[in-house]
Motif scaffolding. Structure first.
Motif, mmCIF file in Angstrom:
data_model
loop_
_atom_site.group_PDB
_atom_site.id
_atom_site.type_symbol
_atom_site.label_atom_id
_atom_site.label_comp_id
_atom_site.label_asym_id
_atom_site.label_seq_id
_atom_site.Cartn_x
_atom_site.Cartn_y
_atom_site.Cartn_z
ATOM 1 N N TYR A 151 -37.442 -46.305 -38.399
ATOM 2 C CA TYR A 151 -36.686 -45.382 -39.241
ATOM 3 C C TYR A 151 -37.193 -45.559 -40.664
ATOM 4 C CZ TYR A 151 -33.082 -44.614 -35.656
ATOM 5 O OH TYR A 151 -32.397 -44.257 -34.513
ATOM 6 N N GLN A 156 -31.842 -40.977 -50.203
ATOM 7 C CA GLN A 156 -31.672 -40.051 -49.082
ATOM 8 C C GLN A 156 -31.169 -40.792 -47.841
ATOM 9 O OE1 GLN A 156 -34.973 -37.376 -48.450
ATOM 10 N NE2 GLN A 156 -35.464 -37.269 -50.633
ATOM 11 N N LYS A 157 -31.044 -40.037 -46.761
ATOM 12 C CA LYS A 157 -30.507 -40.597 -45.515
ATOM 13 C C LYS A 157 -31.527 -41.495 -44.827
ATOM 14 C CE LYS A 157 -27.562 -36.734 -44.170
ATOM 15 N NZ LYS A 157 -27.170 -35.885 -43.042
ATOM 16 N N VAL A 158 -31.014 -42.338 -43.972
ATOM 17 C CA VAL A 158 -31.865 -43.054 -43.026
ATOM 18 C C VAL A 158 -32.314 -42.033 -41.979
ATOM 19 C CG1 VAL A 158 -31.959 -44.873 -41.293
ATOM 20 C CG2 VAL A 158 -30.645 -45.229 -43.396
ATOM 21 N N PHE A 218 -34.735 -41.027 -38.552
ATOM 22 C CA PHE A 218 -35.449 -41.481 -37.364
ATOM 23 C C PHE A 218 -36.907 -41.032 -37.436
ATOM 24 C CE2 PHE A 218 -36.245 -42.414 -32.983
ATOM 25 C CZ PHE A 218 -36.957 -41.344 -32.463
ATOM 26 N N ILE A 267 -28.248 -47.653 -27.178
ATOM 27 C CA ILE A 267 -27.294 -47.789 -28.280
ATOM 28 C C ILE A 267 -26.754 -49.205 -28.436
ATOM 29 C CG2 ILE A 267 -24.965 -47.162 -29.001
ATOM 30 C CD1 ILE A 267 -27.081 -45.144 -29.721
ATOM 31 N N TYR A 316 -28.153 -52.260 -30.867
ATOM 32 C CA TYR A 316 -29.193 -51.683 -31.731
ATOM 33 C C TYR A 316 -29.251 -52.532 -33.000
ATOM 34 C CZ TYR A 316 -31.544 -47.099 -32.682
ATOM 35 O OH TYR A 316 -32.412 -46.070 -32.880
ATOM 36 N N ASP A 368 -31.932 -32.510 -41.680
ATOM 37 C CA ASP A 368 -30.953 -32.825 -40.648
ATOM 38 C C ASP A 368 -29.594 -33.031 -41.301
ATOM 39 O OD1 ASP A 368 -30.670 -35.464 -38.117
ATOM 40 O OD2 ASP A 368 -29.402 -33.782 -38.638
ATOM 41 N N GLN A 369 -28.723 -32.051 -41.164
ATOM 42 C CA GLN A 369 -27.406 -32.113 -41.799
ATOM 43 C C GLN A 369 -26.315 -32.269 -40.756
ATOM 44 O OE1 GLN A 369 -26.892 -32.040 -45.200
ATOM 45 N NE2 GLN A 369 -29.101 -32.258 -45.276
ATOM 46 N N GLN A 370 -26.628 -32.834 -39.618
ATOM 47 C CA GLN A 370 -25.675 -32.873 -38.529
ATOM 48 C C GLN A 370 -24.561 -33.883 -38.748
ATOM 49 O OE1 GLN A 370 -27.467 -32.079 -34.445
ATOM 50 N NE2 GLN A 370 -29.119 -33.158 -35.481
ATOM 51 N N VAL A 371 -24.813 -34.897 -39.550
ATOM 52 C CA VAL A 371 -23.807 -35.925 -39.835
ATOM 53 C C VAL A 371 -23.632 -35.972 -41.353
ATOM 54 C CG1 VAL A 371 -23.184 -38.355 -39.629
ATOM 55 C CG2 VAL A 371 -24.509 -37.243 -37.814
ATOM 56 N N LYS A 372 -22.402 -35.796 -41.789
ATOM 57 C CA LYS A 372 -22.152 -35.703 -43.227
ATOM 58 C C LYS A 372 -21.106 -36.707 -43.670
ATOM 59 C CE LYS A 372 -23.065 -30.757 -43.412
ATOM 60 N NZ LYS A 372 -22.559 -29.428 -43.785
ATOM 61 N N TYR A 413 -21.648 -40.358 -28.870
ATOM 62 C CA TYR A 413 -21.405 -41.738 -29.270
ATOM 63 C C TYR A 413 -21.583 -41.834 -30.768
ATOM 64 C CZ TYR A 413 -20.905 -46.645 -28.065
ATOM 65 O OH TYR A 413 -20.416 -47.911 -27.914
ATOM 66 N N LEU A 470 -21.286 -44.391 -34.353
ATOM 67 C CA LEU A 470 -21.375 -45.771 -34.806
ATOM 68 C C LEU A 470 -21.190 -45.827 -36.317
ATOM 69 C CD1 LEU A 470 -24.049 -44.999 -32.810
ATOM 70 C CD2 LEU A 470 -24.092 -47.471 -32.668
ATOM 71 N N TYR A 474 -22.347 -48.341 -39.520
ATOM 72 C CA TYR A 474 -23.198 -49.433 -39.943
ATOM 73 C C TYR A 474 -22.854 -49.780 -41.386
ATOM 74 C CZ TYR A 474 -26.336 -49.215 -35.937
ATOM 75 O OH TYR A 474 -26.852 -49.277 -34.671
ATOM 76 N N PHE A 507 -22.673 -46.483 -43.376
ATOM 77 C CA PHE A 507 -23.288 -45.306 -42.778
ATOM 78 C C PHE A 507 -22.590 -44.949 -41.482
ATOM 79 C CE2 PHE A 507 -26.943 -44.804 -45.462
ATOM 80 C CZ PHE A 507 -27.287 -46.077 -45.884
ATOM 81 N N ARG A 529 -25.268 -40.133 -31.837
ATOM 82 C CA ARG A 529 -26.381 -39.832 -30.945
ATOM 83 C C ARG A 529 -25.932 -38.855 -29.869
ATOM 84 N NH1 ARG A 529 -27.186 -43.395 -25.844
ATOM 85 N NH2 ARG A 529 -25.176 -42.903 -24.891
ATOM 86 N N LEU A 565 -30.796 -42.135 -33.502
ATOM 87 C CA LEU A 565 -29.514 -41.995 -34.177
ATOM 88 C C LEU A 565 -29.687 -41.047 -35.352
ATOM 89 C CD1 LEU A 565 -28.324 -45.722 -34.386
ATOM 90 C CD2 LEU A 565 -27.665 -43.989 -32.714
ATOM 91 N N PHE A 613 -28.089 -40.198 -38.954
ATOM 92 C CA PHE A 613 -27.264 -40.897 -39.940
ATOM 93 C C PHE A 613 -26.690 -39.942 -40.972
ATOM 94 C CE2 PHE A 613 -27.763 -45.499 -39.460
ATOM 95 C CZ PHE A 613 -28.782 -45.571 -38.518
ATOM 96 N N GLY A 614 -25.517 -40.322 -41.480
ATOM 97 C CA GLY A 614 -24.998 -39.701 -42.676
ATOM 98 C C GLY A 614 -25.654 -40.317 -43.902
ATOM 99 N N ALA A 615 -25.311 -39.773 -45.063
ATOM 100 C CA ALA A 615 -25.951 -40.210 -46.309
ATOM 101 C C ALA A 615 -25.398 -41.530 -46.831
ATOM 102 C CB ALA A 615 -25.801 -39.133 -47.371
#
Lengths: 114, 112
Positions: free
Chosen positions: A35, A41-43, A45, A100, A103, B1-5, B32, B34, B36, B89, B93, B100, B102-104
């Motif tokens: 990653y 910015q975001k993490v 993949f 998962i 991880y 990728d704005q799927q998780v905010k 699922y 998570l 972090y 974060f 998934r 995974l 991730f959000g910002a």
């Protein structure tokens, strides 16, 4: 507690140079990932690797990127010709079985392209 | 990728009080979720997770709530401690995927 180890912690490279980031995943883990996080910015993949082949990759992971598990313990990310926009924290992660649970991320390599 | 905010970039809370972190998602295929935690110069550390078939999961001071109809999850930390100061974060998934999303992140500061 087992760790994912990444080296170096910080790498500075000139634009256009090749760079190899190294990771030692947890020994009994089977799934491996890269990653990255560009500053602010975001993490994101990049790629996943299982059974000695890429299992999934993102659109970021273009022909400039490659991964390898050369000796059964190391997992490397190579960037062939670095660009300024490749500057980021690169995180390696690994997983024992199902993708998962457990991880675990390494501490990251900060890549600075100048 | 704005799927998780994660719409709140930061949160400041008094020690001993509750921290509530929020996360919204758009992909209904996520199965699922998570959370972090990340300290400076370290990698993300797994905190707690929840399957889409549940609406709550608790682990010590940490509880995650999932509202599938609203596509919203939250992390509650009670009581907040100074060592909880970090970036949190939210990640998700899709069943069968390896990656995974991730959000910002939300930076939590716990004040003494």
């Amino acid at each position: 507690e087992p760790e994912v180890t990444q080296t170096p912690s910080h790498q500075v490279t000139q634009m256009g140079q090749e760079v190899i980031l190294r990771c030692v995943p947890i020994s009994n883990h089977l799934y491996f990932y890269w990653y990255r996080q560009i500053l602010g910015q975001k993490v994101e993949f990049l790629v996943s690797f299982y059974n000695n082949e890429i299992s999934e990759k993102s659109e970021i992971f273009d022909d400039q990127f490659s991964v390898e598990r050369p000796d059964g313990s190391n997992f490397t990310l190579k960037i062939r010709s670095t660009k300024l926009e490749d500057s980021a924290m690169y995180f390696c992660a690994s997983n024992p079985t199902e993708p998962i649970y457990g991880y675990t991320f390494g501490s990251g390599t900060r890549l600075t392209v100048v | 990728d704005q799927q998780v905010k994660q719409n709140s970039p930061s949160l400041s809370v008094q020690e001993g009080r509750i921290s509530i972190l929020n996360c919204d998602y758009t992909n209904s295929m996520f199965d699922y979720f998570l959370w972090y935690k990340k300290y400076p110069a370290e990698g993300p550390t797994f905190l707690i997770s929840i399957s889409s078939i549940k609406d709550k999961n608790e682990d010590g001071r940490f509880t995650v709530f999932l509202n599938k109809s609203a596509k919203h999850l939250s992390l509650h930390i009670v009581p907040s401690q100074p060592g909880d100061s970090a970036v949190y974060f939210c990640a998700a998934r899709v069943l069968g995927d390896y990656k995974l999303s991730f959000g910002a992140g939300t930076t939590v500061t716990v004040r003494a």
